[in-house]
Design an enzyme around this catalytic site. Structure first.
Site, short mmCIF file in Angstrom:
data_model
loop_
_atom_site.label_atom_id
_atom_site.label_comp_id
_atom_site.label_asym_id
_atom_site.label_seq_id
_atom_site.Cartn_x
_atom_site.Cartn_y
_atom_site.Cartn_z
N HIS A 111 9.42 37.76 -36.53
CA HIS A 111 8.42 36.92 -37.19
C HIS A 111 7.02 37.30 -36.76
CE1 HIS A 111 7.80 34.36 -33.52
NE2 HIS A 111 9.09 34.61 -33.31
N GLU B 237 8.79 31.21 -38.54
CA GLU B 237 9.89 31.00 -37.60
C GLU B 237 9.55 29.89 -36.62
OE1 GLU B 237 12.39 31.41 -33.99
OE2 GLU B 237 10.22 31.56 -34.16
N GLU B 238 8.26 29.79 -36.28
CA GLU B 238 7.83 28.78 -35.32
C GLU B 238 7.65 27.41 -35.97
OE1 GLU B 238 7.97 29.45 -32.36
OE2 GLU B 238 7.34 31.50 -31.92
N ASP C 166 4.44 35.05 -37.29
CA ASP C 166 3.70 33.83 -36.97
C ASP C 166 3.77 33.52 -35.48
OD1 ASP C 166 6.51 33.27 -37.51
OD2 ASP C 166 6.03 31.14 -37.38
N GLU D 172 13.40 38.48 -30.34
CA GLU D 172 12.96 37.34 -29.53
C GLU D 172 12.93 37.72 -28.05
OE1 GLU D 172 11.77 34.56 -30.42
OE2 GLU D 172 12.27 34.49 -32.55
N HIS E 133 4.66 30.59 -25.61
CA HIS E 133 4.15 29.29 -26.03
C HIS E 133 3.18 28.68 -25.01
CE1 HIS E 133 7.44 28.31 -29.26
NE2 HIS E 133 7.17 29.61 -29.20
N ASP F 251 6.00 36.73 -27.81
CA ASP F 251 6.76 36.02 -28.86
C ASP F 251 6.02 36.09 -30.19
OD1 ASP F 251 8.61 34.42 -30.11
OD2 ASP F 251 7.94 32.56 -29.18
#
Length: 382
Positions: free
Chosen positions: A72, A139-140, A74, A168, A354, A105
């Site tokens: 991903h 995805e997030e 995003d 991931e 994150h 990520d």
């Protein structure tokens, strides 16, 4: 910049991706950048835009087996900018760590996938099978219009992925020490327990749903759902949100909202969980409504060519014996694996994902590129 960079191409591509403010569901040109690398290699490019989500399906070759890199573009919001050592969308190498939102990520993985594929195709233009990229910008977020809809499209035309690497951040301490060869299922319940609102001084004229719910919630949270198995830990139910009352201290609420989530093993199914939950609620004679959200089925790749190739490649490149695990949250692998694909999540160390000051050791991205290329060699060469 005084720091030494061994792989300038990988560094430049990583920084180009990281500089784009692609907070879910925005892509901000990341996939166009990927297309610019893939098209000259002979990939057929198929953008799939669903509502607010940008997706990419790119494939080189028409024969099997079909190997797919999935990921991903995003990223999650950056939070408080004042807490970042370096602006989150101005990537910078600091003491060997590449800083920027998405470094771990998972834009670093995307760059490694692209460079590995480019080197493999140029070295082996007549390789066996096909290579594909399945990339989403959601995805997030709510994951409604992303990978799941691409898979629906592929399934409708019977285009099957045999092997899939999801980029991931799977590693814990060192690149490749852990891969995810499966994930638990996820099921969310939104429960509303009905009572009767009234004055706290006149409880006989009201029905307090909080009092009624306590025994049932206690039983739900303490139920042994299963004992897990060799690949999965025991199923866990966690109450994540509770809300009741009007805000006034002298009012008995008329209803209580409770949200809970189960992360469950292959020992259970959606149907078995729902049956047991409703039996517990019925036992306590509650007046309730419940809505279920099916977040994903459990999946497992416990053997096969892909897992063998992943383990062997990590050993050859890093010297580590990798540990396949199924712990952690969900990923878009939950949409791909049920089609029958062998699937493994392999990416960099996840220590800062994150978080503010997200970063990844750049030398790990160089190793990851080599591991990805070696996996391609093991699976698509005679």
């Amino acid at each position: 910049m005084n720091e030494k960079i061994n792989d300038q191409q990988l560094f430049d591509l990583s920084c180009d991706l990281l500089s784009r403010q692609s907070v879910t569901p925005l892509d901000e040109g990341c996939q166009d950048l990927m297309i610019a690398h893939l098209k000259p290699l002979g990939f057929a490019i198929e953008p799939m835009i669903f509502e607010d989500t940008t997706n990419l399906w790119a494939r080189r070759g028409t024969s099997g087996p079909l190997f797919c890199f999935a990921g991903h573009t995003d990223v999650v919001p950056v939070g408080n900018l004042d807490k970042w050592l370096n602006p989150p969308f101005s990537p910078k190498l600091i003491d060997g760590m590449l800083h920027g939102r998405g470094a771990a990520d998972m834009k670093g993985s995307l760059a490694a996938m692209l460079i590995a594929t480019e080197r493999f195709v140029k070295q082996y233009p007549d390789h066996n099978g096909s290579i594909a990229f399945l990339i989403t910008s959601d995805e997030e977020g709510p994951f409604i219009n992303g990978t799941t809809r691409v898979i629906d499209t592929l399934e409708a035309r019977n285009e099957k992925i045999q092997y899939c690497i999801v980029g991931e951040p799977s590693s814990t301490h060192h690149l490749g020490d852990i891969v995810k060869n499966g994930r638990r299922g996820s099921l969310t319940g939104d429960l509303t327990i009905h009572g009767k609102q009234g004055h706290v001084a006149y409880p006989h004229l009201a029905i307090n749903p909080i009092h009624l719910a306590m025994p049932a919630l206690d039983e739900l949270s303490n139920t042994v759902w299963d004992n897990g198995n060799a690949s999965f830990p025991p199923t866990s139910l966690q109450i994540s949100n509770i809300n009741g009352g009007t805000g006034a201290g002298n009012v008995i609420p008329g209803e209580l909202q409770v949200q809970f989530n189960l992360r469950y093993s292959t020992e259970l199914t959606f149907e078995k969980i729902i049956t047991r939950v409703t039996q517990i609620l019925a036992k306590h004679k509650l007046d309730y409504d419940i809505d279920w959200t099916y977040n994903g089925l459990p999946f497992l790749t416990d053997h096969g060519n892909l897992l063998d190739a992943v383990k062997g490649s990590i050993k050859e490149i890093t010297g580590l014996e990798t540990d396949p695990q199924t712990t952690g949250g969900t990923s878009d692998g939950r949409f791909i694996a049920p089609t029958g694909a062998q699937l493994v999540e392999l990416g960099p160390v996840n220590a800062t994902i994150h978080q503010v000051n997200e970063c990844v050791k750049f030398s790990d991205l160089e190793l990851l590129t080599d591991v990805y290329q070696r996996i391609l060699e093991k699976l698509l060469l005679d």
